[in-house]
Structures are given as structure tokens and as C-alpha cells.
Design an enzyme around this catalytic site. Structure first.
Site: not given
Ligand code: NAD
Ligand code: UDP
Length: 326
Positions: A38, A191, A78, A167, A150, A96, A68, A43
């Protein structure tokens, strides 16, 4: 699910994040050797502090946009900020992380022969015109908006995964994760679930963006982690993409009302402008996960929210030295 992941060397990128730290815990409990990498962008070491000292756990500071070199059997990729507030702060780095990160981790998987799982997202469906969303839907994503770093980064990562599979015959798993919540979300994560709970516990106004009639479907983190492990250990022909989420859909207004009721807060509701390209509705069709992984979420929203509220209550109390006023 008992012993499927035992005696494996498992790499988790983003292992100190919200979902990653729960995955570390679940894999350690199943007897795997876990290497979490990480860059601590979102995180924190605190998320995994409980496993430091465990000889089966190793934590490494590393940015996945750089190569790595380690030896592992399985890779859960993740690493990527997941909250719109965080992924939009440095959008170039977000793309990136998804694209260069995928290339580097796929290269590592190819060299080591590891099975690699990508944490993709429901955001690949954009602002969907199909409801609920099934895996066959190609999505409705704006390629140039503030969410594109994203959404398009994750879509490109999916492309790379399937091209490495076609591939180079690399064993891949692509999970399309829907909104997930639970303990260890960052309190300033931005969120909706963490925002509403922290606002309610602090007695601040609950910020609803837009009308609040937009919907989401919220999955408790333990259910999601169970699904990720099942997917990783599924038969090689199971590549996904596969939706993982809780199909119980609700409006943002109803989430606010539930959290107000469960916390007993006196917070008011404050309506704010909707962010650009905010998807209007989102609900996973999880038929494929039910059939292929024999999985469906078992935690109700009420149970999951209770655990999450308790977590934030404890965290905020500790941060304020125990004398927090509600
Ligand atoms: P989070 O932000 O808590 O965790 C992401 C982690 O990745 C963090 O610890 C961050 O420091 C690390 N990170 C970011 N960029 C990095 C880099 N360049 N190199 C190394 N580490 C890096 O988010 P999360 O909710 O735990 O999400 C984890 C994964 O699941 C993400 O890929 C996210 O896109 C995916 N995801 C999460 C949700 C959700 O609702 N939580 C939904 C869809 C997809
Ligand atoms: N949202 C909201 N108030 C907040 C944060 C988010 O009403 O303080 C809304 C946001 O506009 C979206 C939904 O809640 O419609 C979920 O947002 P989040 O950022 O959690 O996730 P995502 O949009 O990526 O699903």
C-alpha cells in the site's frame, strides 16, 4: 469456504485500505500467508495494526504504478482510491493507479503464474440505462467527466485483464464490486454511509446531494470479502466479470432516515447540489454470483449499519478523548 485459501502466499494491493484490511484478516484466519502492499494514499497502517507481529503477515510500502518483484500464488489487486472525493483529488494518479497498476500486477502474475483478481466496480456501468445491472450490460460512462479517471481507469484495467487472459492464458478473476460499507471506512472518506453516520454522531446536518431520490444498494464488507475469496478460488474457467453486491436497493433519503433513526441524532437534513455525472440508480443483478459462487449476502442493512455505527461511535469517542458530546 473453510480451507480453500490455506497455505497460499497471497498479495493484496491496497491491503491497508478499507476492504483490503478486512481481506487480510479473512485470509490470515484461513491460514494464508499475506503480503499487503500500500502507498497509504487513503489506507492507513492502523487498519492492519492488529496483524503486525503475526509471522504470516507482511506489510510493505509500495506504489503499484511501479513494478513489484515478489513471489506469490494469488494476487488481489485492490489498490485504488474508491471514494469520489479521493479519486478526484489527483485524477491523473487515479488513472495511473488503475492502468499502470494493472499492467504491473498482471506482469507479476505472468512471471509467477499467480491467479490475479481485479477489484473492478459497478462504476463501469456509469449512469446505467439498464436496471438492475447485469454483467452483459456495456455501460453508459462519460469518458471526459470528473468521474472518468476512476470509471475509465477501471474499464481499461478490465480490458488489460481479459487481454492477458486471451494472449497469455493468465488465470484472471474480475469482480465488479457495488457500494460496500462497514468498519474501517475512513471517517473523512466522503462516501455516503460514512458521511451520514459521522454527521449523525456529531449532531451535524446530514448532507444529501441532489434530490436524494437516487438509489444505491449497499453490501456489508464481510459479505463482500467472502465473495472475493470464493471468486479467487473458483474454477479456472470462471473469469467474471461478476457482480458482487447486495441487491437491496434504497434511495439516499431513506438511508439518511434510517441512520437518523438508528443513531437517535437530532441532526437536520441539508440538501446540497448533486455532483456531476452522479449515477441515478444502481442495483446489482447477482444471478451469476449466486449460480457460480453459491454466494449471496447474508448481512441485512440494519445489521451492517448497526456494526458500522458502533465502530464510528467508538472511533469518534476515542478521538475526542472520551468526552464527545452527541
Ligand atoms: P480504500 O481507499 O479504503 O482502499 C484503497 C487502498 O489502495 C488504500 O489503502 C490506498 O492507500 C491504496 N492505494 C491507492 N493508490 C495506490 C497505489 N498507487 N499504490 C498502492 N496502494 C494504493 O478503498 P476501498 O473501499 O477499500 O476499495 C478497495 C478497492 O475496491 C478499490 O480498488 C476500489 O476501486 C474497489 N471498489 C470498492 C467499492 C466500495 O464501495 N468500497 C466499490 C467498488 C469497487
Ligand atoms: N451522497 C450524498 N451525501 C453525501 C455523500 C454522498 O447524498 O454526503 C450521495 C452521492 O451523491 C451519491 C450517493 O450518495 O448519489 C452515493 O455516493 P458515494 O460517494 O457513497 O458512492 P458512489 O456515488 O460512488 O456510488
Amino acid at each position: 469456504m473453510n480451507n480453500v485459501a490455506q497455505h497460499k502466499k497471497v498479495l493484496i494491493t491496497g491491503g491497508a485500505g478499507f476492504i483490503g484490511s478486512h481481506l487480510c484478516e479473512a485470509l490470515l484466519a484461513r491460514g494464508s500467508e499475506v503480503l499487503a502492499v500500500d502507498n497509504y494514499y487513503t489506507g492507513t497502517r492502523r487498519n492492519v495494526a492488529g496483524y503486525i507481529g503475526n509471522p504470516m503477515f507482511e506489510l510493505m510500502r509500495h506504489d503499484v504504478t511501479f513494478p513489484l518483484y515478489v513471489e506469490v500464488d494469488q494476487i488481489y489487486n485492490l489498490a485504488c482510491p474508491a471514494s469520489p472525493v479521493h479519486y478526484q483529488r489527483d485524477p491523473v494518479q487515479t488513472t495511473k493507479t488503475s492502468v499502470h497498476g494493472a499492467i504491473n500486477m498482471l506482469g507479476l502474475a505472468k512471471r509467477t503464474g499467480a491467479t490475479i483478481l481485479q477489484a473492478s466496480t459497478s462504476e463501469v456501468y456509469g449512469d446505467p440505462e439498464e436496471h438492475p445491472q447485469s454483467e452483459s450490460y456495456w455501460g453508459n460512462v462519460n469518458p471526459i467527466g470528473p468521474r472518468s479517471c476512476y470509471d475509465e481507469g477501471k474499464r481499461c484495467a478490465e480490458t488489460l485483464f481479459f487481454d492477458y487472459n486471451r494472449q497469455h492464458q493468465l488465470p484472471i478473476k474480475v469482480a465488479r464490486i457495488f457500494n460496500t460499507y462497514g468498519p474501517r471506512m475512513h471517517p473523512n472518506d466522503g462516501r455516503v454511509v460514512s458521511n451520514f453516520i459521522v454527521q449523525a454522531l456529531q449532531g451535524n446536518p446530514i448532507t444529501i446531494y441532489g434530490t436524494g431520490k437516487q438509489t444505491r444498494s449497499f453490501c456489508y464488507v464481510a459479505d463482500l470479502v467472502d465473495a472475493l475469496i470464493r471468486l479467487m478460488n473458483s474454477d479456472e474457467e470462471v473469469t467474471g466479470p461478476i457482480n458482487l453486491g447486495n441487491p437491496t436497493e434504497q434511495t439516499i433519503v431513506s438511508l439518511a432516515e434510517t441512520i437518523i433513526e438508528m443513531t437517535g441524532t437530532g441532526s437536520s437534513i441539508a440538501y446540497k447540489p448533486a455532483p456531476p455525472d452522479d449515477p441515478y440508480m444502481r442495483q446489482p443483478d447477482i444471478s451469476l454470483a449466486r449460480d457460480t459462487l453459491k454466494w449471496e449476502p447474508s448481512t441485512t442493512v440494519a445489521e451492517g449499519l448497526r456494526k458500522t455505527i458502533d465502530y464510528f461511535d467508538d472511533l469518534l469517542t476515542r478521538q475526542s478523548g472520551g468526552d464527545r458530546l452527541q
